[in-house]
Design a protein around this motif. Structure first.
Motif, PDB file in Angstrom:
ATOM      1  N   ALA A 298       0.746  -1.064   0.039  1.00  0.00           N
ATOM      2  CA  ALA A 298      -0.040   0.189  -0.041  1.00  0.00           C
ATOM      3  C   ALA A 298       0.930   1.349   0.013  1.00  0.00           C
ATOM      4  CB  ALA A 298      -1.051  -0.027   1.196  1.00  0.00           C
ATOM      5  N   LEU A 299       1.777   1.303   0.882  1.00  0.00           N
ATOM      6  CA  LEU A 299       2.667   2.370   0.893  1.00  0.00           C
ATOM      7  C   LEU A 299       3.661   2.562  -0.477  1.00  0.00           C
ATOM      8  CD1 LEU A 299       4.063   4.808   2.271  1.00  0.00           C
ATOM      9  CD2 LEU A 299       5.879   2.992   3.264  1.00  0.00           C
ATOM     10  N   ALA A 300       3.904   1.564  -0.797  1.00  0.00           N
ATOM     11  CA  ALA A 300       4.752   1.605  -2.250  1.00  0.00           C
ATOM     12  C   ALA A 300       3.785   2.124  -3.336  1.00  0.00           C
ATOM     13  CB  ALA A 300       5.472   0.321  -2.595  1.00  0.00           C
ATOM     14  N   ALA A 301       2.597   1.703  -3.242  1.00  0.00           N
ATOM     15  CA  ALA A 301       1.529   1.955  -4.300  1.00  0.00           C
ATOM     16  C   ALA A 301       1.334   3.559  -4.299  1.00  0.00           C
ATOM     17  CB  ALA A 301       0.354   1.263  -4.299  1.00  0.00           C
TER      18      ALA A 301
ATOM     19  N   MET B  98       7.629  -3.397  -3.295  1.00  0.00           N
ATOM     20  CA  MET B  98       6.597  -4.213  -3.615  1.00  0.00           C
ATOM     21  C   MET B  98       7.012  -5.622  -4.024  1.00  0.00           C
ATOM     22  SD  MET B  98       4.414  -2.062  -6.163  1.00  0.00           S
ATOM     23  CE  MET B  98       3.396  -0.626  -6.003  1.00  0.00           C
ATOM     24  N   VAL B  99       8.104  -6.064  -4.584  1.00  0.00           N
ATOM     25  CA  VAL B  99       8.608  -7.445  -4.739  1.00  0.00           C
ATOM     26  C   VAL B  99       9.009  -8.073  -3.453  1.00  0.00           C
ATOM     27  CG1 VAL B  99      10.229  -8.646  -5.744  1.00  0.00           C
ATOM     28  CG2 VAL B  99       9.334  -6.750  -7.088  1.00  0.00           C
ATOM     29  N   GLU B 100       9.441  -7.419  -2.600  1.00  0.00           N
ATOM     30  CA  GLU B 100       9.756  -8.112  -1.587  1.00  0.00           C
ATOM     31  C   GLU B 100       8.711  -8.451  -0.624  1.00  0.00           C
ATOM     32  OE1 GLU B 100      12.078  -5.405   1.329  1.00  0.00           O
ATOM     33  OE2 GLU B 100      13.620  -5.034  -0.335  1.00  0.00           O
ATOM     34  N   ALA B 101       7.793  -7.532  -0.482  1.00  0.00           N
ATOM     35  CA  ALA B 101       6.494  -7.531   0.080  1.00  0.00           C
ATOM     36  C   ALA B 101       5.622  -8.807  -0.609  1.00  0.00           C
ATOM     37  CB  ALA B 101       5.450  -6.281   0.338  1.00  0.00           C
ATOM     38  N   ALA B 102       5.554  -9.040  -1.833  1.00  0.00           N
ATOM     39  CA  ALA B 102       4.755  -9.728  -2.544  1.00  0.00           C
ATOM     40  C   ALA B 102       4.811 -11.456  -2.034  1.00  0.00           C
ATOM     41  CB  ALA B 102       4.781  -9.647  -4.115  1.00  0.00           C
TER      42      ALA B 102
ATOM     43  N   LEU C  35       2.977  -5.148 -10.953  1.00  0.00           N
ATOM     44  CA  LEU C  35       2.604  -5.589  -9.570  1.00  0.00           C
ATOM     45  C   LEU C  35       1.740  -6.785  -9.776  1.00  0.00           C
ATOM     46  CD1 LEU C  35       2.395  -5.377  -6.408  1.00  0.00           C
ATOM     47  CD2 LEU C  35       0.364  -3.955  -6.626  1.00  0.00           C
ATOM     48  N   ALA C  36       0.726  -6.745 -10.623  1.00  0.00           N
ATOM     49  CA  ALA C  36       0.081  -8.115 -10.942  1.00  0.00           C
ATOM     50  C   ALA C  36       0.984  -9.472 -11.398  1.00  0.00           C
ATOM     51  CB  ALA C  36      -1.033  -7.886 -12.292  1.00  0.00           C
ATOM     52  N   ILE C  37       1.772  -9.006 -12.246  1.00  0.00           N
ATOM     53  CA  ILE C  37       2.736 -10.102 -12.614  1.00  0.00           C
ATOM     54  C   ILE C  37       3.538 -10.650 -11.189  1.00  0.00           C
ATOM     55  CG2 ILE C  37       5.010 -10.647 -13.830  1.00  0.00           C
ATOM     56  CD1 ILE C  37       3.753  -8.672 -15.954  1.00  0.00           C
TER      57      ILE C  37
END
Length: 180
Positions: free
Chosen positions: A56-59, A112-116, A152-154
């Motif tokens: 959310a923060l990165a977005a 985002m990658v780390e969080a995903a 992000l979807a990927i």
């Protein structure tokens, strides 16, 4: 340079107490690791709650600026959800401080990658929806925002058949009332 613009006091805290998001009032240098340094190695121990908040923060700060509308959208996206609704102000400040430090270190895409990697499939779908909602908080999606949502979807392993209807719903939700 990463610039965060938020109110120091929210209407909900009208007696002058700062909100957990008041810690974001500052200009923060964006210092990604030098080339050749592994940006994927995190200094942050992220559980799923921290990972969700990180997306959310990165977005909301993908372009280096946290607008007033973006700040409100971020706050709203977390305030009513479990487990954040049960966090003390100190716990929320600590979470945001650690995420902001990581954001400054690696940038929004890497965060985002780390969080995903720390979210289950249901959490990933919800995180994507929240990211799309937050990115719409300050107006129609820009091309860069669409690209970030596609990436992000990927990253979240979400199919376009699942994300396209969500983005269409966001277009309806955020349409101007007076448009014909």
């Amino acid at each position: 340079m990463l610039i965060f613009i938020t109110p120091a006091v929210s209407p909900a805290h009208s007696i002058g107490r700062p909100t957990p998001f008041a810690t974001m009032v500052s200009t923060l240098p964006f210092n990604p690791a030098p080339s050749g340094v592994d940006q994927s190695a995190t200094n942050l121990s992220m559980d799923s709650a921290a990972a969700f908040a990180a997306i959310a923060l990165a977005a909301v700060s993908w372009d280096g600026v946290l607008t007033m509308a973006g700040s409100r959208a971020l706050r709203h996206s977390l305030d009513y959800r479990k487990p954040y609704q049960h966090y003390s102000q100190k716990a929320m400040v600590d979470l945001m401080d650690s995420l902001l430090a990581e954001l400054r270190r690696v940038g929004p895409q890497h965060l985002m990658v780390e969080a995903a990697e720390r979210l289950n499939p249901r959490q990933r779908a919800t995180a994507y929806a929240v990211a799309a909602e937050i990115m719409r908080s300050d107006g129609p999606l820009q091309d860069d925002e669409r690209n970030i949502l596609t990436n992000l979807a990927i990253t979240l392993d979400l199919a376009e058949v699942d994300t396209a209807p969500l983005l269409a719903a966001m277009d309806l939700l955020h349409a101007d009332v007076l448009d014909g």
